[in-house]
Write a protein that holds these residues in place. Structure first.
Motif, mmCIF file in Angstrom:
data_model
loop_
_atom_site.group_PDB
_atom_site.id
_atom_site.type_symbol
_atom_site.label_atom_id
_atom_site.label_comp_id
_atom_site.label_asym_id
_atom_site.label_seq_id
_atom_site.Cartn_x
_atom_site.Cartn_y
_atom_site.Cartn_z
ATOM 1 N N ALA A 1 -7.703 3.807 -2.366
ATOM 2 C CA ALA A 1 -8.734 3.938 -1.654
ATOM 3 C C ALA A 1 -10.192 3.306 -2.341
ATOM 4 O O ALA A 1 -10.329 3.125 -2.001
ATOM 5 C CB ALA A 1 -8.923 5.057 -1.071
ATOM 6 N N SER A 2 -10.354 3.567 -3.798
ATOM 7 C CA SER A 2 -11.158 3.210 -4.580
ATOM 8 C C SER A 2 -10.846 2.837 -6.290
ATOM 9 O O SER A 2 -9.657 3.303 -6.184
ATOM 10 C CB SER A 2 -12.561 3.909 -4.801
ATOM 11 N N GLN B 1 1.167 -1.315 0.367
ATOM 12 C CA GLN B 1 -0.206 0.068 0.101
ATOM 13 C C GLN B 1 0.821 1.225 0.170
ATOM 14 O O GLN B 1 1.996 1.478 0.885
ATOM 15 C CB GLN B 1 -0.882 0.098 1.172
ATOM 16 N N PRO C 1 -7.004 13.726 -1.133
ATOM 17 C CA PRO C 1 -5.273 13.827 -0.259
ATOM 18 C C PRO C 1 -5.612 15.528 0.443
ATOM 19 O O PRO C 1 -4.917 15.018 1.865
ATOM 20 C CB PRO C 1 -4.948 14.150 -1.269
ATOM 21 N N VAL D 1 0.399 14.187 2.632
ATOM 22 C CA VAL D 1 -0.591 12.862 1.575
ATOM 23 C C VAL D 1 -1.088 13.161 0.234
ATOM 24 O O VAL D 1 -1.044 14.674 -0.194
ATOM 25 C CB VAL D 1 -2.054 12.722 2.175
ATOM 26 N N SER E 1 2.041 7.513 3.124
ATOM 27 C CA SER E 1 2.618 8.870 3.356
ATOM 28 C C SER E 1 3.986 9.319 3.458
ATOM 29 O O SER E 1 4.485 8.597 3.872
ATOM 30 C CB SER E 1 1.554 10.332 3.774
ATOM 31 N N ASP F 1 -0.744 8.424 -3.008
ATOM 32 C CA ASP F 1 -0.572 7.656 -1.694
ATOM 33 C C ASP F 1 -2.879 7.060 -1.418
ATOM 34 O O ASP F 1 -2.638 6.825 -0.375
ATOM 35 C CB ASP F 1 -0.884 8.571 -0.783
ATOM 36 N N THR F 2 -3.749 7.984 -2.253
ATOM 37 C CA THR F 2 -4.525 7.192 -2.797
ATOM 38 C C THR F 2 -5.120 6.487 -3.102
ATOM 39 O O THR F 2 -6.011 6.246 -3.352
ATOM 40 C CB THR F 2 -5.749 8.552 -1.923
ATOM 41 N N GLU G 1 -14.625 13.637 0.901
ATOM 42 C CA GLU G 1 -13.731 12.825 -0.864
ATOM 43 C C GLU G 1 -15.336 13.508 -1.287
ATOM 44 O O GLU G 1 -16.012 14.027 -0.502
ATOM 45 C CB GLU G 1 -14.149 11.323 0.424
ATOM 46 N N GLU H 1 -11.543 9.439 -2.773
ATOM 47 C CA GLU H 1 -11.124 10.236 -1.177
ATOM 48 C C GLU H 1 -9.150 11.510 -1.777
ATOM 49 O O GLU H 1 -9.354 10.736 -2.573
ATOM 50 C CB GLU H 1 -10.012 8.910 -0.416
ATOM 51 N N ASN I 1 -9.896 6.709 -7.879
ATOM 52 C CA ASN I 1 -9.101 6.934 -7.365
ATOM 53 C C ASN I 1 -7.878 6.655 -8.057
ATOM 54 O O ASN I 1 -6.912 7.291 -8.455
ATOM 55 C CB ASN I 1 -8.570 6.811 -6.014
#
Length: 290
Positions: free
Chosen positions: A77-78, A61, A168, A69, A64, A73-74, A172, A166, A81
């Motif tokens: 998340a989904s 994963q 940074p 961040v 940061s 870095d995200t 969101e 999301e 992202n």
């Protein structure tokens, strides 16, 4: 000796001939879609999301750095992202290549194959030929920019799930809102690349070497990026298209900021219109021998 009236009469044309019906867009589109470089470029863009997904799977994963961040870095998340990260890592260079390729190779390749003069002898009016090739080139460029995030969204959703985007800096965006904002991002990236398209297309009308047109457009785009990194230029950087290429990041905020994208759009369209006009004007007067 012919009279003035005889000399000014339009040349006879074949019955049923219509200049506007020569070289239809669908014919040019099919020709370009069948070319190997189109298939290779599409394959590269479609594979990139899989490569990034494998990289995250191997490296773990993202986290940061120094407490800051970033969008990278995200990434996991989904799916939204992951698609945004794919656009982020590609906008500065990778997406420049298909634009330069599709717009720079189009006329120069015909000249290199010695088929350009035969197209004009069909007869296809010069403005009609350029218009057909420009529209198809821009269409394929846009398709390339849509293909990448679509594949990334599918790969990211399958790997990381469907969910909000999301941000940074905190907060969101809901999945529906995120999809709309990503469409805005794609549209802006396309507009920002019109300068590269204009450079490539203009160079394509000036040379018989496709690689020269494509490489020249990519090279000048890189020069623009380098100049934008020179902070000593101060406010002069505002006149560089590269200065606004990542203004789309303001669109994926809880409250989007449009001023940077508006300035970048105005600048890109202005430069592009000048370059397209130069291409049409120069090609209209060019002595085509290949």
């Amino acid at each position: 000796m012919s009279t003035l009236a005889e000399r000014t009469q339009p040349a006879e044309v074949a019955p049923g001939y219509r200049a506007g019906r020569t070289l239809p867009l669908r014919v040019e589109l099919v020709r370009q879609l069948k070319r190997r470089r189109t298939l290779v470029m599409g394959g590269i863009l479609a594979v990139l999301p899989f490569v990034l997904a494998v990289a995250f799977a191997i490296g773990g994963q993202p986290g940061s750095r120094n407490g800051e961040v970033t969008l990278m870095d995200t990434a996991t998340a989904s799916g939204a992202n992951f698609a945004a990260v794919n656009l982020f890592v590609s906008a500065g260079f990778l997406l420049v290549i298909p634009v330069a390729l599709f717009c720079g190779d189009t006329v120069a390749s015909e000249a290199s194959w010695s088929s350009l003069r035969y197209l004009l002898a069909a007869p296809v009016p010069r403005a009609r030929l350029l218009w057909s090739k420009l529209v198809v080139g821009l269409g394929l460029s846009l398709a390339a920019m849509v293909l990448l995030p679509l594949v990334a969204l599918a790969v990211g959703t399958a790997r990381y799930g469907w969910g909000p985007l999301e941000i940074p800096t905190g907060g969101e965006l809901g999945a529906g809102t995120a999809a709309q904002r990503l469409l805005v991002v794609i549209a802006y990236i396309f507009v920002s690349q019109l300068v590269t398209a204009g450079l490539a297309f203009w160079l394509s009308t000036k040379t018989d070497a496709p690689l020269g047109a494509v490489g020249g457009a990519v090279g000048l785009t890189i020069v623009g990026n380098v100049l934008d990194a020179v902070t000593a230029l101060g406010d002069w950087r505002d006149f560089l298209p590269a200065h606004w290429q990542f203004a789309w990041a303001d669109a994926i905020q809880p409250r989007p900021e449009w001023s940077g994208m508006i300035q970048g759009t105005a600048l890109s369209i202005t430069y592009a219109l000048v370059l397209f006009a130069l291409a049409f004007r120069g090609f209209a007067r060019k002595d085509v021998v290949s």
